[in-house]
Every structure is written in structure tokens, then in C-alpha cells.
Design a protein around this motif. Structure first.
Motif, PDB file in Angstrom:
ATOM      1  N   THR A   1       0.882  -0.992  -0.007  1.00  0.00           N
ATOM      2  CA  THR A   1       0.025  -0.026  -0.004  1.00  0.00           C
ATOM      3  C   THR A   1       0.804   1.455  -0.114  1.00  0.00           C
ATOM      4  O   THR A   1       0.471   2.061  -0.771  1.00  0.00           O
ATOM      5  CB  THR A   1      -0.842  -0.018   1.197  1.00  0.00           C
ATOM      6  N   PHE A   2       1.853   1.320   0.737  1.00  0.00           N
ATOM      7  CA  PHE A   2       2.706   2.370   0.997  1.00  0.00           C
ATOM      8  C   PHE A   2       3.818   2.438  -0.185  1.00  0.00           C
ATOM      9  O   PHE A   2       4.263   3.234  -0.379  1.00  0.00           O
ATOM     10  CB  PHE A   2       3.167   2.678   2.254  1.00  0.00           C
ATOM     11  N   THR A   3       4.407   1.219  -0.355  1.00  0.00           N
ATOM     12  CA  THR A   3       5.479   1.204  -1.442  1.00  0.00           C
ATOM     13  C   THR A   3       5.273   1.108  -2.683  1.00  0.00           C
ATOM     14  O   THR A   3       5.923   1.339  -3.668  1.00  0.00           O
ATOM     15  CB  THR A   3       6.622  -0.034  -0.972  1.00  0.00           C
ATOM     16  N   LEU A   4       3.957   0.564  -2.926  1.00  0.00           N
ATOM     17  CA  LEU A   4       3.404   0.403  -4.308  1.00  0.00           C
ATOM     18  C   LEU A   4       3.541  -0.466  -5.059  1.00  0.00           C
ATOM     19  O   LEU A   4       2.767  -1.122  -5.777  1.00  0.00           O
ATOM     20  CB  LEU A   4       3.623   1.865  -5.081  1.00  0.00           C
ATOM     21  N   VAL A   5       4.758  -1.429  -4.834  1.00  0.00           N
ATOM     22  CA  VAL A   5       5.258  -2.498  -5.651  1.00  0.00           C
ATOM     23  C   VAL A   5       6.246  -3.009  -4.738  1.00  0.00           C
ATOM     24  O   VAL A   5       7.183  -2.726  -4.053  1.00  0.00           O
ATOM     25  CB  VAL A   5       5.757  -2.470  -6.936  1.00  0.00           C
ATOM     26  N   HIS A   6       5.953  -4.556  -4.539  1.00  0.00           N
ATOM     27  CA  HIS A   6       6.967  -5.455  -3.825  1.00  0.00           C
ATOM     28  C   HIS A   6       7.144  -6.507  -4.942  1.00  0.00           C
ATOM     29  O   HIS A   6       6.351  -7.076  -5.878  1.00  0.00           O
ATOM     30  CB  HIS A   6       6.302  -6.244  -2.850  1.00  0.00           C
TER      31      HIS A   6
ATOM     32  N   GLU B   1       0.855   8.111 -12.042  1.00  0.00           N
ATOM     33  CA  GLU B   1       1.712   7.723 -10.767  1.00  0.00           C
ATOM     34  C   GLU B   1       2.167   6.081 -11.139  1.00  0.00           C
ATOM     35  O   GLU B   1       3.226   5.844 -10.632  1.00  0.00           O
ATOM     36  CB  GLU B   1       0.623   7.638  -9.570  1.00  0.00           C
ATOM     37  N   VAL B   2       1.294   5.355 -11.587  1.00  0.00           N
ATOM     38  CA  VAL B   2       1.668   3.919 -11.846  1.00  0.00           C
ATOM     39  C   VAL B   2       2.703   3.912 -12.835  1.00  0.00           C
ATOM     40  O   VAL B   2       3.746   3.191 -12.888  1.00  0.00           O
ATOM     41  CB  VAL B   2       0.505   3.007 -12.152  1.00  0.00           C
TER      42      VAL B   2
ATOM     43  N   ILE C   1       0.432  -9.046 -10.056  1.00  0.00           N
ATOM     44  CA  ILE C   1      -0.301  -9.204  -9.391  1.00  0.00           C
ATOM     45  C   ILE C   1      -1.048  -7.658  -9.114  1.00  0.00           C
ATOM     46  O   ILE C   1      -0.018  -6.802  -8.447  1.00  0.00           O
ATOM     47  CB  ILE C   1      -0.276  -9.936  -7.855  1.00  0.00           C
ATOM     48  N   VAL C   2      -2.031  -7.233  -9.085  1.00  0.00           N
ATOM     49  CA  VAL C   2      -2.615  -5.818  -8.773  1.00  0.00           C
ATOM     50  C   VAL C   2      -3.842  -5.661  -7.807  1.00  0.00           C
ATOM     51  O   VAL C   2      -4.730  -6.399  -8.094  1.00  0.00           O
ATOM     52  CB  VAL C   2      -2.960  -5.037 -10.170  1.00  0.00           C
ATOM     53  N   GLU C   3      -3.554  -5.252  -6.891  1.00  0.00           N
ATOM     54  CA  GLU C   3      -4.907  -5.103  -5.976  1.00  0.00           C
ATOM     55  C   GLU C   3      -5.374  -3.816  -6.087  1.00  0.00           C
ATOM     56  O   GLU C   3      -4.608  -2.743  -6.661  1.00  0.00           O
ATOM     57  CB  GLU C   3      -4.161  -5.045  -4.301  1.00  0.00           C
ATOM     58  N   TRP C   4      -6.659  -3.474  -6.188  1.00  0.00           N
ATOM     59  CA  TRP C   4      -7.560  -2.296  -6.447  1.00  0.00           C
ATOM     60  C   TRP C   4      -7.237  -2.130  -7.845  1.00  0.00           C
ATOM     61  O   TRP C   4      -7.067  -1.119  -8.118  1.00  0.00           O
ATOM     62  CB  TRP C   4      -6.993  -1.292  -5.459  1.00  0.00           C
TER      63      TRP C   4
ATOM     64  N   ASP D   1      -0.097  -2.173  -5.584  1.00  0.00           N
ATOM     65  CA  ASP D   1      -1.546  -1.920  -4.752  1.00  0.00           C
ATOM     66  C   ASP D   1      -1.705  -0.327  -5.218  1.00  0.00           C
ATOM     67  O   ASP D   1      -1.116   0.423  -5.016  1.00  0.00           O
ATOM     68  CB  ASP D   1      -1.065  -1.828  -3.333  1.00  0.00           C
ATOM     69  N   PHE D   2      -2.939  -0.380  -5.956  1.00  0.00           N
ATOM     70  CA  PHE D   2      -3.271   0.919  -6.436  1.00  0.00           C
ATOM     71  C   PHE D   2      -4.065   1.773  -5.512  1.00  0.00           C
ATOM     72  O   PHE D   2      -4.549   2.962  -5.781  1.00  0.00           O
ATOM     73  CB  PHE D   2      -4.033   0.716  -7.722  1.00  0.00           C
ATOM     74  N   TYR D   3      -4.326   1.312  -4.367  1.00  0.00           N
ATOM     75  CA  TYR D   3      -5.242   2.076  -3.503  1.00  0.00           C
ATOM     76  C   TYR D   3      -4.955   3.404  -3.086  1.00  0.00           C
ATOM     77  O   TYR D   3      -6.122   4.104  -3.223  1.00  0.00           O
ATOM     78  CB  TYR D   3      -5.207   1.135  -2.085  1.00  0.00           C
ATOM     79  N   ARG D   4      -3.831   3.663  -2.839  1.00  0.00           N
ATOM     80  CA  ARG D   4      -3.432   5.118  -2.384  1.00  0.00           C
ATOM     81  C   ARG D   4      -3.104   6.185  -3.700  1.00  0.00           C
ATOM     82  O   ARG D   4      -2.888   7.136  -3.421  1.00  0.00           O
ATOM     83  CB  ARG D   4      -2.372   4.960  -1.418  1.00  0.00           C
ATOM     84  N   LEU D   5      -3.209   5.487  -4.986  1.00  0.00           N
ATOM     85  CA  LEU D   5      -2.901   6.277  -6.068  1.00  0.00           C
ATOM     86  C   LEU D   5      -3.901   6.933  -6.397  1.00  0.00           C
ATOM     87  O   LEU D   5      -5.237   6.740  -6.521  1.00  0.00           O
ATOM     88  CB  LEU D   5      -2.410   5.585  -7.097  1.00  0.00           C
ATOM     89  N   ASP D   6      -3.835   8.304  -6.810  1.00  0.00           N
ATOM     90  CA  ASP D   6      -4.789   9.149  -7.469  1.00  0.00           C
ATOM     91  C   ASP D   6      -4.772   9.244  -9.064  1.00  0.00           C
ATOM     92  O   ASP D   6      -5.900   9.539  -9.512  1.00  0.00           O
ATOM     93  CB  ASP D   6      -4.555  10.545  -6.951  1.00  0.00           C
TER      94      ASP D   6
END
Length: 136
Positions: free
Chosen positions: A59-64, A86-87, A103-106, A77-82
Motif C-alpha cells: 500500500t505504501f511502497t506501491l510494488v513488492h 503515478e503507476v 498481481i494488482v490489488e485495487w 497496490d493501486f489503493y493510495r494512487l490518485d
């Protein structure tokens, strides 16, 4: 494909089973509310691909990146992106061409970035607390 996942272990097992079907270049798009099981499913996928890496939500690092299995796995994880930009700024295209599983959450936050042929899965929390996952 629809599955009822009564416990966390069922969600992890579901991910392990999915991993057996995955090949290099596959995209797994996960959709669902907070706590619906997306990260636990990812834990199962990563384990099913043979990695012993500890999986957590990016969520905070965007990719693992998990590289210890039969295929590298890139977990977004796209949750916190506006914005989709940004992606793109974190080398999205390079990951798509990275020879692994993405794998992409959200994923529904920026569906325009998800390539055709991706496998989409919707997670839902049922009234009894179990989860349901359905492939689109």
C-alpha cells in the motif's frame, strides 16, 4: 469460477491453486473492499509459485518484488494512487515486460492500465464473514 472461502487458510489455498495455472506474462487483477482477501490470495499465489518470501500489502511502497519462486512476481497496490500517471512513473511497462507474474490489488482504480487478457477476480465479504471470489 466462483469460490466460497470460509477462512483465511482457504483464501491462501485458493491463491496457491491459481498459481499452478500461471505463466510468465500473466496479469492477475484483484478487486474488493478492504479486508476482502486480496493480500491473502496474493500470499497464496506467491507461495504457490515457490517463493518463501513474506508477502505484505504494498500500500505504501506501491510494488513488492518476490523473486524466489519459479517466476518473479510483481505485487502492486493501486489503493493510495490518485492518477494512472503515478503507476506509469514507477516503471509499470517494465514490470509488464519483466517475464513474471504481475498481481494488482485495487486494479479497478485504473482499469485502463490493465492489459487485455488479464485475469480479473472480484472478492466480496459475505454476511457470515466468509469471502467469495468470482472470476470475471
Amino acid at each position: 469460477m466462483t469460490a466460497r472461502l470460509a477462512q483465511v487458510e482457504d483464501t491462501v489455498a485458493w491463491g496457491r491453486a491459481l498459481a499452478s495455472e500461471l505463466k510468465a506474462g500473466d496479469i492477475v487483477a484483484l478487486v474488493g473492499n478492504l479486508g476482502a482477501g486480496k493480500t491473502h490470495a496474493t500470499k497464496g499465489i506467491v507461495a504457490g509459485l515457490g517463493s518463501d518470501d513474506e508477502v505484505s500489502s504494498p500500500t505504501f511502497t506501491l510494488v513488492h518484488e518476490y523473486v524466489g519462486g519459479r517466476l518473479p512476481t510483481f505485487h502492486f497496490d493501486f489503493y493510495r494512487l490518485d492518477a494512472a500517471q503515478e503507476v506509469l512513473n514507477i516503471a509499470w511497462d517494465d514490470y509488464l515486460d519483466g517475464g513474471g507474474v504481475v498481481i494488482v490489488e485495487w486494479a479497478d482504480r485504473f482499469p485502463e492500465l490493465i492489459p487485455d487478457g488479464a485475469r480479473w477476480f472480484d472478492f466480496e465479504i459475505l454476511p457470515d464473514g466468509a469471502r467469495q471470489v468470482m472470476e470475471r
